[in-house]
Design an enzyme around this catalytic site. Structure first.
Site, PDB file in Angstrom:
ATOM      1  CB  SER A   1      35.511  24.405  29.820  1.00 53.41           C
ATOM      2  OG  SER A   1      36.399  23.469  30.398  1.00 53.41           O
ATOM      3  CD  GLU A   2      33.724  23.734  33.478  1.00 49.52           C
ATOM      4  OE1 GLU A   2      32.549  23.913  33.120  1.00 49.52           O
ATOM      5  OE2 GLU A   2      34.547  23.067  32.821  1.00 49.52           O
ATOM      6  CB  THR A   3      38.963  28.762  36.627  1.00 51.27           C
ATOM      7  OG1 THR A   3      39.466  29.019  35.305  1.00 51.27           O
ATOM      8  CG2 THR A   3      40.050  29.091  37.629  1.00 51.27           C
TER       9      THR A   3
END
Length: 267
Positions: free
Chosen positions: A44-46
């Site tokens: 979902s996020e990096t």
């Protein structure tokens, strides 16, 4: 070579909580390269972090674009900076971000406390009917908005846990995402789920930024400032919350899953 890590945030167990990628860099590459890396990580996020003297610059990317605030990837980044020896555990970490300065502290060697902005919300009279349909026909007892997100309260924890989304209908709504919440009758004060298909995240497992809104909502509703919350996605995760005047303290744990090296420059 770029150091790359995957961390499960808001949990003490592997394969629970919310996984985030963390890339420790000497300098930021162009945004397209960071989107490509986030897409490759397929989380979902990096987070991408660069040392800046005694502070750090931090940016967050979904698999499609850069976002303004991300709790679980911030927690994951702080965890890596401390556990991998990039920063002394006795010192707070100051991140400079698109949401301003975020201060993160390590408590008792494993609990991480993040000082985030308190996000306000406002009640609305109506929400799109297709949004309700996309959430399986839930019955909101409160309808509101915070920035690009809808905020919906329902009557019971079981209704939150039982949501089965229709992705095609949610994608027709003009929104960043939707938070659904209810008071819990168990060991938590409230539960929630967060859906953001527009940014490539049909359901986010545990969402720190959503709890900056939920903290305001439940503080107003219950008249208290400290909460134990649970985001009841399939993976699930716990967040301890303290509401200050215009800030929210989010506390949680993190577990490193793997680390590696990108064999070529990220550019």
């Amino acid at each position: 070579m770029v150091d790359i890590y995957q961390v499960d945030s808001f949990t003490t167990e592997r394969f629970k909580g919310n996984p985030a990628g963390v890339c420790v860099l000497d300098k930021f590459p162009d945004a397209k390269s960071m989107v490509n890396m986030a897409r490759e990580m397929n989380l979902s996020e990096t987070a991408f972090v660069v040392r800046d003297n005694s502070e750090f610059k931090l940016r967050w990317f979904t698999p499609t674009f850069e976002i303004d605030l991300c709790g679980h990837a911030t927690l994951a980044t702080a965890h890596i900076l401390w556990t991998e020896g990039f920063w002394e555990k006795e010192k707070p970490i100051i991140f400079n971000t698109r949401s301003g300065k975020l201060t993160v502290n390590l408590i008792n060697d494993d609990l991480i406390e993040m000082d985030f902005p308190r996000l306000e919300y406002s009640e609305v009279n109506e929400v799109p009917s297709i949004l309700i349909d996309g959430l399986g026909g839930i019955t909101p007892t409160f309808k509101g908005k915070s920035r690009e997100n809808y905020l919906l309260e329902v009557a019971t924890e079981e209704e939150v846990r039982g949501i089965r989304i229709d992705l095609s209908k949610l994608l027709e709504c003009e929104m960043h995402g939707v938070i659904v919440t209810a008071k819990s009758l168990g060991k938590y004060d409230f539960v929630s789920r967060f859906f953001a298909p527009e940014v490539g995240v049909p359901e986010d497992p545990v969402t720190g930024s959503a709890h900056c809104v939920l903290a305001s909502f439940w503080s107003d509703k219950l008249g208290i400032a400290k909460f134990k919350a649970y985001q009841c996605s399939e993976r699930g995760g716990e967040i301890n919350i303290e509401v200050l005047e215009d800030r929210v303290l989010l506390r949680g744990n993190a577990v490193t899953i793997f680390k590696g090296k990108l064999l070529e420059k990220l550019c």
